[in-house]
Design a protein around this motif. Structure first.
Motif, PDB file in Angstrom:
ATOM      1  N   LEU A 179       0.833  -1.205   0.000  1.00 27.11           N
ATOM      2  CA  LEU A 179       0.000   0.000   0.000  1.00 27.11           C
ATOM      3  C   LEU A 179       0.868   1.255   0.000  1.00 27.11           C
ATOM      4  N   GLY A 180       1.909   1.252   0.809  1.00 32.82           N
ATOM      5  CA  GLY A 180       2.812   2.408   0.857  1.00 32.82           C
ATOM      6  C   GLY A 180       3.460   2.679  -0.492  1.00 32.82           C
ATOM      7  N   VAL A 181       3.934   1.623  -1.136  1.00 28.89           N
ATOM      8  CA  VAL A 181       4.544   1.760  -2.462  1.00 28.89           C
ATOM      9  C   VAL A 181       3.503   2.219  -3.476  1.00 28.89           C
ATOM     10  N   ASP A 182       2.320   1.650  -3.389  1.00 28.70           N
ATOM     11  CA  ASP A 182       1.241   2.007  -4.305  1.00 28.70           C
ATOM     12  C   ASP A 182       0.888   3.485  -4.185  1.00 28.70           C
ATOM     13  N   VAL A 183       0.817   3.990  -2.967  1.00 28.26           N
ATOM     14  CA  VAL A 183       0.481   5.393  -2.774  1.00 28.26           C
ATOM     15  C   VAL A 183       1.593   6.284  -3.325  1.00 28.26           C
ATOM     16  N   LEU A 184       2.852   5.912  -3.104  1.00 28.25           N
ATOM     17  CA  LEU A 184       3.951   6.687  -3.683  1.00 28.25           C
ATOM     18  C   LEU A 184       3.849   6.715  -5.205  1.00 28.25           C
ATOM     19  N   ASP A 185       3.503   5.578  -5.795  1.00 31.93           N
ATOM     20  CA  ASP A 185       3.318   5.521  -7.255  1.00 31.93           C
ATOM     21  C   ASP A 185       2.171   6.421  -7.691  1.00 31.93           C
ATOM     22  N   LYS A 186       1.089   6.427  -6.913  1.00 31.20           N
ATOM     23  CA  LYS A 186      -0.066   7.267  -7.248  1.00 31.20           C
ATOM     24  C   LYS A 186       0.277   8.748  -7.128  1.00 31.20           C
ATOM     25  N   VAL A 187       1.058   9.118  -6.116  1.00 36.12           N
ATOM     26  CA  VAL A 187       1.483  10.509  -5.958  1.00 36.12           C
ATOM     27  C   VAL A 187       2.350  10.920  -7.146  1.00 36.12           C
ATOM     28  N   ALA A 188       3.251  10.032  -7.558  1.00 41.00           N
ATOM     29  CA  ALA A 188       4.110  10.325  -8.711  1.00 41.00           C
ATOM     30  C   ALA A 188       3.269  10.540  -9.968  1.00 41.00           C
ATOM     31  N   ALA A 189       2.305   9.663 -10.194  1.00 42.52           N
ATOM     32  CA  ALA A 189       1.446   9.787 -11.380  1.00 42.52           C
ATOM     33  C   ALA A 189       0.588  11.054 -11.318  1.00 42.52           C
ATOM     34  N   ALA A 190       0.079  11.373 -10.128  1.00 46.61           N
ATOM     35  CA  ALA A 190      -0.730  12.585  -9.959  1.00 46.61           C
ATOM     36  C   ALA A 190       0.104  13.829 -10.251  1.00 46.61           C
ATOM     37  N   THR A 191       1.350  13.808  -9.828  1.00 40.45           N
ATOM     38  CA  THR A 191       2.244  14.949 -10.060  1.00 40.45           C
ATOM     39  C   THR A 191       2.499  15.126 -11.554  1.00 40.45           C
ATOM     40  N   VAL A 192       2.705  14.035 -12.253  1.00 40.56           N
ATOM     41  CA  VAL A 192       2.901  14.106 -13.710  1.00 40.56           C
ATOM     42  C   VAL A 192       1.640  14.661 -14.377  1.00 40.56           C
ATOM     43  N   ARG A 193       0.478  14.137 -13.986  1.00 42.85           N
ATOM     44  CA  ARG A 193      -0.787  14.615 -14.578  1.00 42.85           C
ATOM     45  C   ARG A 193      -1.018  16.097 -14.323  1.00 42.85           C
ATOM     46  N   ALA A 194      -0.527  16.599 -13.194  1.00 40.49           N
ATOM     47  CA  ALA A 194      -0.743  18.003 -12.827  1.00 40.49           C
ATOM     48  C   ALA A 194       0.097  18.966 -13.674  1.00 40.49           C
ATOM     49  N   ARG A 195       1.069  18.454 -14.396  1.00 43.30           N
ATOM     50  CA  ARG A 195       1.917  19.292 -15.254  1.00 43.30           C
ATOM     51  C   ARG A 195       2.433  20.500 -14.463  1.00 43.30           C
ATOM     52  N   THR A 196       3.179  20.234 -13.407  1.00 41.32           N
ATOM     53  CA  THR A 196       3.632  21.285 -12.495  1.00 41.32           C
ATOM     54  C   THR A 196       4.573  22.295 -13.134  1.00 41.32           C
ATOM     55  N   GLU A 197       5.120  21.985 -14.297  1.00 38.91           N
ATOM     56  CA  GLU A 197       6.025  22.917 -14.983  1.00 38.91           C
ATOM     57  C   GLU A 197       5.270  23.848 -15.930  1.00 38.91           C
ATOM     58  N   ASP A 198       3.992  23.604 -16.163  1.00 38.37           N
ATOM     59  CA  ASP A 198       3.229  24.358 -17.165  1.00 38.37           C
ATOM     60  C   ASP A 198       2.419  25.485 -16.546  1.00 38.37           C
ATOM     61  N   GLY A 199       2.384  26.619 -17.255  1.00 31.27           N
ATOM     62  CA  GLY A 199       1.509  27.724 -16.884  1.00 31.27           C
ATOM     63  C   GLY A 199       1.931  28.428 -15.612  1.00 31.27           C
ATOM     64  N   PRO A 200       1.090  29.350 -15.169  1.00 32.04           N
ATOM     65  CA  PRO A 200       1.376  30.083 -13.927  1.00 32.04           C
ATOM     66  C   PRO A 200       1.478  29.119 -12.735  1.00 32.04           C
ATOM     67  N   ALA A 201       2.339  29.471 -11.795  1.00 29.55           N
ATOM     68  CA  ALA A 201       2.601  28.599 -10.646  1.00 29.55           C
ATOM     69  C   ALA A 201       1.341  28.318  -9.822  1.00 29.55           C
TER      70      ALA A 201
END
Length: 192
Positions: A65-87
């Motif tokens: 579960l811990g590993v799965d959640v870390l994977d989900k956080v990583a995927a969510a961060t990618v989906r959020a496109r944190t480098e795009d647009g205004p901060a």
């Protein structure tokens, strides 16, 4: 041949069964940390022996579960496109993506379980952590985030607001209302 507990298939029947068990475990354990593997099996609609085949011990399930959640956080961060647009827009996208992880993250942050179990990998800096740090630095540079609020403070505010939003949903508030309040408060909390 690798055992189901040591492998992490992502497709096919084994992958779907493993995913069903992990999702059920997150839901069941978020509601009752003392839930048994039999409770998880019932929620996943599989037999108890199936859960034991994938996760022989409760500790194996918690580790996964811990590993799965870390994977989900990583995927969510990618989906959020944190480098795009205004901060600020990027931070709100990240907040929304992380909010969608709901019970999985609620489980990890639950103090009653955290006192009895150490989530492996959560103390290590991940690419998701680095992406959030870069986003906050960018927000400071753009003048979008209050420079009197350091990186760690903004990170803690984000996670705290997400936790409050998840609790709001658990206590009967709608998902939409909880997310709206979370993002509104986040915006007001970090802007200059």
């Amino acid at each position: 041949m690798e055992s189901p507990a040591s492998s992490s298939p992502t497709s096919g029947p084994r992958g779907r069964t493993r995913r069903a068990i992990l999702d059920a475990a997150a839901t069941v354990l978020a509601q009752n940390q003392a839930a048994s593997l039999a409770d998880v099996a019932a929620a996943a609609e599989v037999g108890r022996t199936t859960v034991h085949r994938y996760f022989p011990e409760r500790s194996d399930l918690l580790r996964a579960l811990g590993v799965d959640v870390l994977d989900k956080v990583a995927a969510a961060t990618v989906r959020a496109r944190t480098e795009d647009g205004p901060a600020m827009a990027a931070l709100e996208r990240l907040g929304q993506e992380l909010f969608e992880l709901g019970e999985s993250l609620t489980l990890v942050f639950d103090e009653s379980l955290a006192g009895t179990w150490k989530w492996e990998g959560w103390e290590d800096e991940t690419e998701a952590d680095r992406a959030l740090a870069r986003l906050i630095d960018r927000g400071h540079a753009e003048g979008a985030f209050d420079t009197g609020l350091d990186q760690d403070w903004i990170v803690q505010v984000l996670w705290s607001l997400l936790y409050v939003a998840w609790q709001r949903g658990r206590d009967g508030g709608t998902k939409h209302e909880a997310l709206t309040l979370c993002l509104r408060t986040l915006r007001k909390s970090v802007t200059s």
